[in-house]
Design a protein around this motif. Sequence first.
Motif, PDB file in Angstrom:
ATOM      1  N   ALA A 112       0.829  -1.207   0.000  1.00  0.00           N
ATOM      2  CA  ALA A 112       0.000   0.000   0.000  1.00  0.00           C
ATOM      3  C   ALA A 112       0.863   1.256   0.000  1.00  0.00           C
ATOM      4  O   ALA A 112       0.580   2.220  -0.730  1.00  0.00           O
ATOM      5  CB  ALA A 112      -0.929  -0.006   1.209  1.00  0.00           C
ATOM      6  N   LEU A 113       1.913   1.265   0.805  1.00  0.00           N
ATOM      7  CA  LEU A 113       2.782   2.443   0.884  1.00  0.00           C
ATOM      8  C   LEU A 113       3.477   2.707  -0.448  1.00  0.00           C
ATOM      9  O   LEU A 113       3.487   3.844  -0.946  1.00  0.00           O
ATOM     10  CB  LEU A 113       3.819   2.246   1.993  1.00  0.00           C
ATOM     11  CG  LEU A 113       4.858   3.363   2.148  1.00  0.00           C
ATOM     12  CD1 LEU A 113       4.183   4.686   2.480  1.00  0.00           C
ATOM     13  CD2 LEU A 113       5.886   2.994   3.219  1.00  0.00           C
ATOM     14  N   VAL A 144       1.019   4.017  -3.029  1.00  0.00           N
ATOM     15  CA  VAL A 144       0.705   5.440  -2.862  1.00  0.00           C
ATOM     16  C   VAL A 144       1.844   6.306  -3.394  1.00  0.00           C
ATOM     17  O   VAL A 144       1.612   7.318  -4.077  1.00  0.00           O
ATOM     18  CB  VAL A 144       0.428   5.756  -1.378  1.00  0.00           C
ATOM     19  CG1 VAL A 144       0.335   7.262  -1.157  1.00  0.00           C
ATOM     20  CG2 VAL A 144      -0.857   5.082  -0.918  1.00  0.00           C
ATOM     21  N   LEU A 197       1.662   6.419  -7.070  1.00  0.00           N
ATOM     22  CA  LEU A 197       0.594   7.314  -7.525  1.00  0.00           C
ATOM     23  C   LEU A 197       1.045   8.768  -7.493  1.00  0.00           C
ATOM     24  O   LEU A 197       0.727   9.547  -8.401  1.00  0.00           O
ATOM     25  CB  LEU A 197      -0.650   7.132  -6.653  1.00  0.00           C
ATOM     26  CG  LEU A 197      -1.411   5.812  -6.802  1.00  0.00           C
ATOM     27  CD1 LEU A 197      -2.594   5.787  -5.849  1.00  0.00           C
ATOM     28  CD2 LEU A 197      -1.882   5.611  -8.231  1.00  0.00           C
ATOM     29  N   LEU A 198       1.774   9.131  -6.455  1.00  0.00           N
ATOM     30  CA  LEU A 198       2.282  10.503  -6.368  1.00  0.00           C
ATOM     31  C   LEU A 198       3.251  10.797  -7.509  1.00  0.00           C
ATOM     32  O   LEU A 198       3.260  11.906  -8.060  1.00  0.00           O
ATOM     33  CB  LEU A 198       2.967  10.718  -5.015  1.00  0.00           C
ATOM     34  CG  LEU A 198       2.058  10.640  -3.778  1.00  0.00           C
ATOM     35  CD1 LEU A 198       2.875  10.799  -2.502  1.00  0.00           C
ATOM     36  CD2 LEU A 198       0.964  11.697  -3.839  1.00  0.00           C
ATOM     37  N   LEU A 258      -8.559   2.868  -8.581  1.00  0.00           N
ATOM     38  CA  LEU A 258      -7.375   2.781  -7.724  1.00  0.00           C
ATOM     39  C   LEU A 258      -7.478   1.598  -6.768  1.00  0.00           C
ATOM     40  O   LEU A 258      -6.502   0.863  -6.568  1.00  0.00           O
ATOM     41  CB  LEU A 258      -7.203   4.086  -6.941  1.00  0.00           C
ATOM     42  CG  LEU A 258      -6.827   5.319  -7.762  1.00  0.00           C
ATOM     43  CD1 LEU A 258      -6.712   6.543  -6.867  1.00  0.00           C
ATOM     44  CD2 LEU A 258      -5.538   5.095  -8.527  1.00  0.00           C
ATOM     45  N   TYR A 281      -5.025  -1.659  -6.787  1.00  0.00           N
ATOM     46  CA  TYR A 281      -4.278  -2.083  -5.594  1.00  0.00           C
ATOM     47  C   TYR A 281      -4.577  -3.540  -5.256  1.00  0.00           C
ATOM     48  O   TYR A 281      -3.661  -4.319  -4.962  1.00  0.00           O
ATOM     49  CB  TYR A 281      -4.626  -1.184  -4.418  1.00  0.00           C
ATOM     50  CG  TYR A 281      -4.059  -1.671  -3.108  1.00  0.00           C
ATOM     51  CD1 TYR A 281      -2.689  -1.674  -2.878  1.00  0.00           C
ATOM     52  CD2 TYR A 281      -4.902  -2.153  -2.104  1.00  0.00           C
ATOM     53  CE1 TYR A 281      -2.168  -2.144  -1.676  1.00  0.00           C
ATOM     54  CE2 TYR A 281      -4.390  -2.615  -0.908  1.00  0.00           C
ATOM     55  CZ  TYR A 281      -3.020  -2.608  -0.698  1.00  0.00           C
ATOM     56  OH  TYR A 281      -2.506  -3.078   0.486  1.00  0.00           O
TER      57      TYR A 281
END
Length: 252
Positions: free
Chosen positions: A42-43, A46, A49-50, A156, A160
């Motif tokens: 998950a980290l 993210v 995505l950034l 999203l 994931y």
Amino acid sequence: MDISGFNTLLTRIVTAFNPTQYDTLVALKKRQAILYFIQMTALIFVVALLLMIPNLFSVPEMIHNEFSKFERLEIDVNYSQVEPINLPQYNPVITIDTTPSPEKTLSGFLLITDRSLYYRLTPFTKGDRIALEEENTTGIGNIVVSLLILALPTLLVLTYLYTLLKYSIIICIVAVVSFILARVARFGLELPQTFKIALFASTPMITLALLTKPYVPSLGYLEYLVYLIFFILGCIKIGDFEEVAKPKERER
């Protein structure tokens, strides 16, 4: 997750890049290892995505360019209804209103009538109209962009979950196959150990695969090669060849 839990996660991610310290990771309980895998993925997801944010600004232009390839594009919508349909019923996102009433209200982001489509990207704008009888590929492209924005949270989450499932399958296959090979070669590794090693060794693979996605669409087999290298080094650190007992000599 609190600050201490986040720091623990970062520490374990860094440790996963050092196979010589896999003994500390393998000592964790299976539940802790699985939770680490979910949080780590998950980290990194993210962060990826950034990194993709700059690329998102080119998506509308790309969609418009693709739809401009149509020489002719017509949409024929024919509905008959008593009152408007709101999806969802309260605070609607999409409204279908083909009633004879001349008053049409754009409550959400998309309004479909018998002759027109109305859309807006944010709830703070008035909205734009596209006549369905017009051959307007640019307008259709705008609708596609709007729908993509509306569907973005769902996309999203599904992406994931797909990422979790994909790497979970790889981890399970590698863990089981390596355990069988270890038994055949009389290498001292148990199934829970191969599972944890396979799980933590996935950290470099997932990091490489996701963080390069905004810049390189595909790495080919490179991510899997990196995974196997870390996994093999982890197995060497944890396991060892079993001593073969020599048969006793018969007394003469």
